[in-house]
Design an enzyme around this catalytic site. Structure first.
Site, PDB file in Angstrom:
ATOM      1  N   ASN A  51      15.726  97.602 -83.611  1.00 26.83           N
ATOM      2  CA  ASN A  51      14.422  97.230 -84.170  1.00 26.83           C
ATOM      3  C   ASN A  51      13.404  98.328 -83.913  1.00 26.83           C
ATOM      4  OD1 ASN A  51      15.263  94.653 -85.066  1.00 26.83           O
ATOM      5  ND2 ASN A  51      15.078  93.868 -82.973  1.00 26.83           N
TER       6      ASN A  51
ATOM      7  N   GLU B 293      14.813  93.138 -66.370  1.00 26.38           N
ATOM      8  CA  GLU B 293      16.250  93.180 -66.086  1.00 26.38           C
ATOM      9  C   GLU B 293      16.562  91.987 -65.180  1.00 26.38           C
ATOM     10  OE1 GLU B 293      19.224  94.539 -66.857  1.00 26.38           O
ATOM     11  OE2 GLU B 293      19.880  93.230 -65.239  1.00 26.38           O
TER      12      GLU B 293
ATOM     13  N   CYS C 274       9.615  96.338 -67.066  1.00 25.31           N
ATOM     14  CA  CYS C 274      11.006  96.589 -66.696  1.00 25.31           C
ATOM     15  C   CYS C 274      11.113  97.989 -66.123  1.00 25.31           C
ATOM     16  CB  CYS C 274      11.903  96.475 -67.929  1.00 25.31           C
ATOM     17  SG  CYS C 274      13.670  96.619 -67.558  1.00 25.31           S
TER      18      CYS C 274
ATOM     19  N   GLU D  92       5.869  87.947 -72.598  1.00 26.74           N
ATOM     20  CA  GLU D  92       6.203  87.342 -73.873  1.00 26.74           C
ATOM     21  C   GLU D  92       7.502  86.553 -73.762  1.00 26.74           C
ATOM     22  OE1 GLU D  92       4.198  90.029 -77.272  1.00 26.74           O
ATOM     23  OE2 GLU D  92       6.075  90.841 -76.526  1.00 26.74           O
TER      24      GLU D  92
ATOM     25  N   CYS E 231      14.756  91.809 -80.500  1.00 26.97           N
ATOM     26  CA  CYS E 231      15.303  92.448 -79.300  1.00 26.97           C
ATOM     27  C   CYS E 231      14.618  93.781 -79.070  1.00 26.97           C
ATOM     28  CB  CYS E 231      16.786  92.743 -79.455  1.00 26.97           C
ATOM     29  SG  CYS E 231      17.793  91.339 -79.868  1.00 26.97           S
TER      30      CYS E 231
ATOM     31  N   LEU F 148      25.686  97.537 -73.437  1.00 25.22           N
ATOM     32  CA  LEU F 148      26.447  98.769 -73.242  1.00 25.22           C
ATOM     33  C   LEU F 148      25.798  99.933 -74.002  1.00 25.22           C
ATOM     34  CD1 LEU F 148      29.052  99.940 -71.951  1.00 25.22           C
ATOM     35  CD2 LEU F 148      30.194  99.476 -74.117  1.00 25.22           C
TER      36      LEU F 148
HETATM   37  N1  SAH Z   1      17.410  94.163 -69.433  1.00 32.29           N
HETATM   38  C1  SAH Z   1      18.406  93.262 -69.951  1.00 32.29           C
HETATM   39  C2  SAH Z   1      17.794  92.061 -70.638  1.00 32.29           C
HETATM   40  C3  SAH Z   1      17.041  92.382 -71.913  1.00 32.29           C
HETATM   41  S1  SAH Z   1      18.047  91.974 -73.252  1.00 32.29           S
HETATM   42  C4  SAH Z   1      19.322  94.009 -70.891  1.00 32.29           C
HETATM   43  O1  SAH Z   1      18.951  95.092 -71.325  1.00 32.29           O
HETATM   44  O2  SAH Z   1      20.409  93.542 -71.168  1.00 32.29           O
HETATM   45  C5  SAH Z   1      17.345  92.816 -74.549  1.00 32.29           C
HETATM   46  C6  SAH Z   1      18.409  93.424 -75.448  1.00 32.29           C
HETATM   47  O3  SAH Z   1      17.778  94.142 -76.517  1.00 32.29           O
HETATM   48  C7  SAH Z   1      19.244  94.429 -74.699  1.00 32.29           C
HETATM   49  O4  SAH Z   1      20.550  94.408 -75.166  1.00 32.29           O
HETATM   50  C8  SAH Z   1      18.565  95.713 -75.115  1.00 32.29           C
HETATM   51  O5  SAH Z   1      19.366  96.826 -74.923  1.00 32.29           O
HETATM   52  C9  SAH Z   1      18.276  95.446 -76.551  1.00 32.29           C
HETATM   53  N2  SAH Z   1      17.269  96.323 -77.134  1.00 32.29           N
HETATM   54  C10 SAH Z   1      16.436  97.172 -76.499  1.00 32.29           C
HETATM   55  N3  SAH Z   1      15.655  97.827 -77.368  1.00 32.29           N
HETATM   56  C11 SAH Z   1      16.003  97.365 -78.590  1.00 32.29           C
HETATM   57  C12 SAH Z   1      15.526  97.644 -79.892  1.00 32.29           C
HETATM   58  N4  SAH Z   1      14.528  98.480 -80.100  1.00 32.29           N
HETATM   59  N5  SAH Z   1      16.111  96.994 -80.916  1.00 32.29           N
HETATM   60  C13 SAH Z   1      17.096  96.101 -80.707  1.00 32.29           C
HETATM   61  N6  SAH Z   1      17.568  95.796 -79.490  1.00 32.29           N
HETATM   62  C14 SAH Z   1      17.028  96.421 -78.443  1.00 32.29           C
END
Ligand code: SAH
Length: 342
Positions: A288, A154, A100, A79, A331, A209
């Site tokens: 989310n 990632e 991932c 996606e 996200c 983080l």
């Molecule tokens: N793997 C990388 C790139 C993906 S970015 C990373 O994690 O940074 C996607 C972002 O959405 C990341 O900050 C992740 O932690 C966040 N994320 C994951 N699950 C989420 C959710 N259910 N709701 C909102 N943000 C979420």
């Protein structure tokens, strides 16, 4: 495929230039339209080098976001999302892997497991697709000005392809380096490479983080076993020594996970983490909904309260507007269910 085209086909420079121009032209959607090339050559390339490495199988739209489901040559699905940004232009949220391996317990993509890395073409083509989409769709206006490597996967676990793709955005799509953001949970090898890599395009780096306390982080984000929080902190300092300047900072993404990472101790851990890191922004992200995951979306009031408590501790933050939620394109909501995805 695009890179293959140059390495395998001994083309003179001017031909390479013609092809490159057409390849990244959002108005051109296939070899037949590359009229700068002789017909025979077009026919040959048509068979050898497909114009796109992915095909769109479904598009969903809301007022502010479009989500595309794409099929790759081997049948796998990914996606990619297009969102309106604060300037009325568009930001693409691009995937770097099918699935991932990081298995963060709040993320939908994490639940599908890892299938494979995307190739440079598959990453770049998500952008070519959205550029064509904006160009040909009479109902949308604005240009694709920003890109975030925040889709499935990632990015730093697919370092070379992601780096090359980002160069392509910068060199061939007119996107400034500060308009490109790569987001990572903090993987050791990829992060260490950034510090040594002469050909790293100094794009913006965001770190997911979410938990600043090592024990908690390791419990919810397995990556913390491989790179503990204190090492992550040390990396941030090194990164800023090397790349930090007036418009170069680190972004910390911090999900609002009600009752899990928003207590007094979490504020303390966060502020300890930020000691000595001088140029940064903090983005608070509403979590989310993802089916079957044991988290709750924090209310706005609770988020504002956390923001106020951070501020008291000297940490300024912004609350990220979450777009695309109504089409499960927010996200952490990107997931492809069923056999082909995993
Ligand atoms: N793997 C990388 C790139 C993906 S970015 C990373 O994690 O940074 C996607 C972002 O959405 C990341 O900050 C992740 O932690 C966040 N994320 C994951 N699950 C989420 C959710 N259910 N709701 C909102 N943000 C979420």
């Amino acid at each position: 495929m695009f890179s293959q085209l140059f390495s395998e086909s001994n083309l003179p420079r001017f031909r390479q230039q013609q092809i490159r121009t057409a390849w990244f032209d959002p108005a051109i959607s296939g070899w037949d339209e590359v009229t700068t090339l002789p017909k025979g050559m077009r026919e040959e390339f048509k068979v050898q080098f497909p114009w796109m490495s992915l095909t769109s199988v479904r598009l969903q739209a809301s007022q502010t976001a479009h989500k595309g489901l794409f099929r790759l040559d081997d049948g796998k699905l990914i996606e990619s999302v297009l969102m309106v940004n604060s300037k009325g232009d568009w930001t693409a949220c691009v995937s770097s892997q099918v699935g991932c391996a990081m298995a963060c317990d709040f993320c939908a993509t994490g639940t599908m497991g890892f299938s494979r890395d995307l190739t440079v073409d598959e990453i770049v083509d998500q952008m070519r697709y959205w550029r064509q989409f904006l160009h040909t769709n009479p109902h949308v206006s604005g240009r694709l000005s920003n890109v975030v490597m925040m889709g499935m996967g990632e990015p730093l676990n697919n370092y070379d392809a992601v780096r090359d793709a980002m160069w392509s955005f910068v060199d061939h799509m007119g996107i400034g380096k500060t308009k490109v953001t790569v987001s990572t949970v903090g993987v050791k090898r990829g992060m260490d490479r950034i510090l040594e890599d002469e050909s790293w395009p100094d794009v913006r780096v965001a770190i997911s983080l979410h938990y600043a306390d090592q024990t908690k982080r390791a419990e919810h984000m397995p990556v913390a076993n491989q790179r503990p929080v204190d090492e992550l902190q040390a990396w941030c300092k090194q990164y800023l020594l090397r790349y930090g300047n007036r418009n170069h900072y680190l972004t910390f993404e911090y999900l609002m996970l009600e009752g899990k990472n928003d207590g007094a101790q979490d504020v303390e851990a966060f502020s300890r983490f930020l000691k000595g890191i001088d140029r940064y922004k903090v983005n608070l992200i509403p979590w989310n909904e993802v089916n079957n995951l044991a988290y709750n979306r924090a209310s706005e009031a609770r988020t504002l309260d956390f923001q106020a408590r951070l501020k008291k501790a000297g940490i300024l933050s912004t609350i990220r507007k979450s777009l695309g939620r109504e089409i499960d394109g927010g996200c952490g909501q990107l997931v492809v269910l069923g056999e082909e995805g995993g």
